[in-house]
Design a protein around this motif. Structure first.
Motif, mmCIF file in Angstrom:
data_model
loop_
_atom_site.group_PDB
_atom_site.id
_atom_site.type_symbol
_atom_site.label_atom_id
_atom_site.label_comp_id
_atom_site.label_asym_id
_atom_site.label_seq_id
_atom_site.Cartn_x
_atom_site.Cartn_y
_atom_site.Cartn_z
ATOM 1 N N ARG A 84 -19.211 3.534 4.670
ATOM 2 C CA ARG A 84 -18.117 3.942 3.788
ATOM 3 C C ARG A 84 -18.169 3.180 2.458
ATOM 4 O O ARG A 84 -17.988 3.770 1.399
ATOM 5 C CB ARG A 84 -16.758 3.739 4.464
ATOM 6 N N ARG A 85 -18.429 1.869 2.518
ATOM 7 C CA ARG A 85 -18.515 1.077 1.283
ATOM 8 C C ARG A 85 -19.644 1.600 0.392
ATOM 9 O O ARG A 85 -19.468 1.758 -0.813
ATOM 10 C CB ARG A 85 -18.738 -0.406 1.596
ATOM 11 N N HIS A 86 -20.798 1.852 1.011
ATOM 12 C CA HIS A 86 -21.952 2.334 0.267
ATOM 13 C C HIS A 86 -21.653 3.674 -0.411
ATOM 14 O O HIS A 86 -21.872 3.830 -1.616
ATOM 15 C CB HIS A 86 -23.160 2.464 1.192
ATOM 16 N N TYR A 87 -21.154 4.633 0.361
ATOM 17 C CA TYR A 87 -20.908 5.959 -0.202
ATOM 18 C C TYR A 87 -19.666 6.005 -1.085
ATOM 19 O O TYR A 87 -19.559 6.868 -1.953
ATOM 20 C CB TYR A 87 -20.887 7.027 0.893
ATOM 21 N N ASN A 88 -18.753 5.071 -0.904
ATOM 22 C CA ASN A 88 -17.616 4.974 -1.812
ATOM 23 C C ASN A 88 -18.107 4.578 -3.206
ATOM 24 O O ASN A 88 -17.664 5.137 -4.210
ATOM 25 C CB ASN A 88 -16.592 3.971 -1.291
#
Length: 113
Positions: A84-88
């Motif tokens: 989630r952090r990466h794709y956010n």
């Protein structure tokens, strides 16, 4: 250059990308600052007076929108915190650039709503 309606651009999108080998030879490039795309630098890799520069600018709209949608969809469909952090970050990067670039082209009269 006469402004192009966004609906016209969307209708022409398949025509602009019909020859994928040709399109791959002229990818848009940009510069970033603090991990964010600087919209004013999109297509800096082509001289402004060249034939490819306006085509690149129009294709860049679609490219940014596609990346925004792709990363937003992945973000919406994952529960893993690291993913989630990466794709956010990616979603924010491309969605912000897409919005800013679209507004910039509207302001410049390159496209119209």
């Amino acid at each position: 250059m006469k402004p192009i309606a966004l609906s016209t651009l969307l209708a022409l999108s398949p025509a602009l990308s019909a020859d994928t080998d040709y399109a791959k030879r002229f990818p848009p490039k940009w510069l970033e600052h603090n991990g964010q795309i600087r919209p004013e630098t999109l297509c800096y890799n082509y001289p402004e007076k060249s034939h490819m520069y306006p085509l690149c600018r129009l294709q860049a709209i679609e490219y940014l929108q596609q990346r925004c949608q792709r990363y937003s969809n992945i973000l919406d469909n994952t529960d893993d915190p690291a993913t989630r952090r990466h794709y956010n970050r990616l979603s924010n990067k491309y969605c912000t650039a897409s919005e800013q670039y679209h507004k910039m082209l509207l302001d410049e009269g390159v496209i119209e709503e």
